[in-house]
Design a protein around this motif. Structure first.
Motif, PDB file in Angstrom:
ATOM      1  N   ASN A  92       0.841  -1.213   0.000  1.00 37.22           N
ATOM      2  CA  ASN A  92       0.000   0.000   0.000  1.00 37.22           C
ATOM      3  C   ASN A  92       0.871   1.255   0.000  1.00 37.22           C
ATOM      4  OD1 ASN A  92      -2.447  -1.367   0.131  1.00 37.22           O
ATOM      5  ND2 ASN A  92      -2.476  -1.410   2.358  1.00 37.22           N
ATOM      6  N   TYR A 113      -8.239   0.942   6.706  1.00 38.96           N
ATOM      7  CA  TYR A 113      -6.871   0.964   7.236  1.00 38.96           C
ATOM      8  C   TYR A 113      -6.309   2.369   7.009  1.00 38.96           C
ATOM      9  CZ  TYR A 113      -2.604  -1.607   8.511  1.00 38.96           C
ATOM     10  OH  TYR A 113      -1.498  -2.100   9.149  1.00 38.96           O
ATOM     11  N   ASP A 191      -7.706  -2.525  -1.384  1.00 38.26           N
ATOM     12  CA  ASP A 191      -6.941  -3.288  -0.397  1.00 38.26           C
ATOM     13  C   ASP A 191      -7.720  -4.577  -0.162  1.00 38.26           C
ATOM     14  OD1 ASP A 191      -6.014  -4.333   2.044  1.00 38.26           O
ATOM     15  OD2 ASP A 191      -5.260  -2.373   2.663  1.00 38.26           O
TER      16      ASP A 191
HETATM   17  C1  LIG Z   1      -7.016  -3.462   5.439  1.00 36.81           C
HETATM   18  C2  LIG Z   1      -5.601  -3.805   5.810  1.00 36.81           C
HETATM   19  N1  LIG Z   1      -4.618  -3.610   4.935  1.00 36.81           N
HETATM   20  C3  LIG Z   1      -3.343  -3.902   5.212  1.00 36.81           C
HETATM   21  C4  LIG Z   1      -2.991  -4.423   6.441  1.00 36.81           C
HETATM   22  C5  LIG Z   1      -1.561  -4.769   6.691  1.00 36.81           C
HETATM   23  O1  LIG Z   1      -1.381  -6.149   6.520  1.00 36.81           O
HETATM   24  P1  LIG Z   1       0.017  -6.867   6.331  1.00 36.81           P
HETATM   25  O2  LIG Z   1       0.226  -7.719   7.546  1.00 36.81           O
HETATM   26  O3  LIG Z   1      -0.112  -7.677   5.100  1.00 36.81           O
HETATM   27  O4  LIG Z   1       1.066  -5.835   6.195  1.00 36.81           O
HETATM   28  C6  LIG Z   1      -3.974  -4.628   7.408  1.00 36.81           C
HETATM   29  C7  LIG Z   1      -3.619  -5.119   8.756  1.00 36.81           C
HETATM   30  O5  LIG Z   1      -4.388  -5.070   9.689  1.00 36.81           O
HETATM   31  C8  LIG Z   1      -5.316  -4.326   7.080  1.00 36.81           C
HETATM   32  O6  LIG Z   1      -6.306  -4.543   7.944  1.00 36.81           O
END
Ligand SMILES: Cc1ncc(COP(=O)(O)O)c(C=O)c1O
Length: 372
Positions: A92, A113, A191
């Protein structure tokens, strides 16, 4: 560069190691390496494979094996459409850094997020929030999106299934979002870390990368695949954008590590079995949570249709943070305060831990709500 503190991450950092019943966690109950190998049907011999591995940076952009396994999660993507990153958080971040410039209009749903609105804000973008509302079952209002995008936008950000509400946009809905983005000339970042654990069959909803030519999907091993310890995620997008992302990636990633690459490849090649486990767990746990909610006079909700979290509205005369701290101190149960995601008056519950944790935590939460 100034940036707002990350509410959720600060809350988790402060309390996650101090609770007994973690109902703040958003990952499906994490797998051990032994469970991973068993589910993936790996015939043993992992150590034999690993012992001679010389720990170099490995394949800088991720092995072909890994990128092929990621591409196979999509309907029409190849290895040239895959960028491997440090978790979805890393993917992201790279997407925002690559696409967003000062003054660009960026539209982000909220709640979601926090990266998706705080990073563009910190870059100096013109960030417009598309509020998800309970009366719309926490789905975006498409007329509102069209109005926000009127006159053009650089980037629209959605999250499907949504954290924290558990709402889910189906293919027809996503196609309407994509059409609005198309008219605005906008990229659409979705996402999709919770993709693959829908409550209804077939269990996986289409990715925006497969339905829109400026669609970007981010995903990872953490949530639906229950392997957050690998710290491995990806972005899937048109090859031209992947090349742009790679220019930024060279400055903050190099590679994700050979061991993570190997274990993620094994897991994704056994994706069917791992997702079956995750679906069984999230469906069973949500049914248990739903039954519990039915008996709670102080809580209301919109039942999630995917993902691992639900947003609960409460009527206690406390801020969500005070409630969560008191709950933790009195019972050992950890939730997440709505204030950590700009949703005061709500509590987020993660319903995908080991079923025993949910079964032990819910009665304690019920007693707390009853007693205050
Ligand atoms: C919507 C969302 N995107 C990204 C992430 C980050 O995840 P990652 O462990 O793959 O970095 C999270 C973590 O809670 C999330 O809820």
């Amino acid at each position: 560069m100034k940036i707002a503190p990350f509410g959720i991450e600060q809350w988790m950092n402060e309390y996650e190691t101090r609770c007994t019943y973690n109902l703040a966690e958003t990952c499906v109950d994490s797998l051990t390496i032994a469970q991973l190998l068993e589910l993936a049907g790996h015939d043993g011999g992992l150590l034999d494979e690993m012992l001679p591995m010389k720990l170099t940076y490995g394949s800088i952009e991720g092995t072909d094996r890994l990128r092929s396994a990621v591409a196979a999660l999509y309907e029409r993507q190849g290895t040239g459409n895959v960028l491997i990153a440090h978790g979805a958080i890393g993917a992201n971040h790279l997407v925002h850094l690559t696409l967003v410039e000062p003054g660009d209009r960026v539209i982000s749903v909220m709640p979601t997020y926090q990266q998706h609105y705080s990073i563009p804000e910190s870059i100096g973008a013109d960030v417009r929030i598309l509020h998800l509302r309970e009366q719309n079952a926490w789905l975006p209002d498409l007329d509102e999106l069209a109005a926000l995008a009127d006159g053009g936008a650089k980037l629209v950000v959605i999250n499907n299934p949504n954290n924290p509400t558990g709402s889910l946009m189906d293919r027809a809905f996503l196609e309407q979002v994509a059409a609005i983005c198309d008219r605005a000339g906008a990229w659409l970042l979705c996402d999709e870390v919770y993709r693959g654990i829908d409550q209804a069959d077939p269990g996986t909803t289409v990715s925006v990368a497969d339905i829109y030519d400026r669609g970007i999907s981010t995903g990872s091993m953490s949530k639906a695949f229950a392997l957050a310890g690998l710290r491995l995620g990806w972005a899937v997008a048109p090859a031209s954008l992947i090349r742009e992302l790679t220019i930024h990636r060279d400055y903050n990633t190099i590679s994700v590590g050979m061991v993570d690459d190997l274990l993620a490849s094994i897991a994704l090649e056994g994706a069917g079995a791992i997702l079956d486990r995750s679906r069984a767990l999230t469906r069973g746990n949500l049914a248990a949570l739903s039954e519990w909610i039915d008996a709670q006079p102080r809580i209301s909700w919109i039942k999630p249709r995917g993902g691992t979290t639900a947003l609960l509205k409460h009527d206690l005369p406390l801020t969500s943070r005070d409630l969560c701290v008191q709950l933790l101190e009195e019972t050992g149960v950890m939730l997440t305060p709505g204030s950590a995601m700009a949703m005061e008056g709500y509590l987020r519950i993660g319903y995908a831990p080991n079923p025993g944790v949910l079964a032990a935590g819910l009665p304690l939460l019920g007693d707390y709500l009853h007693g205050h």
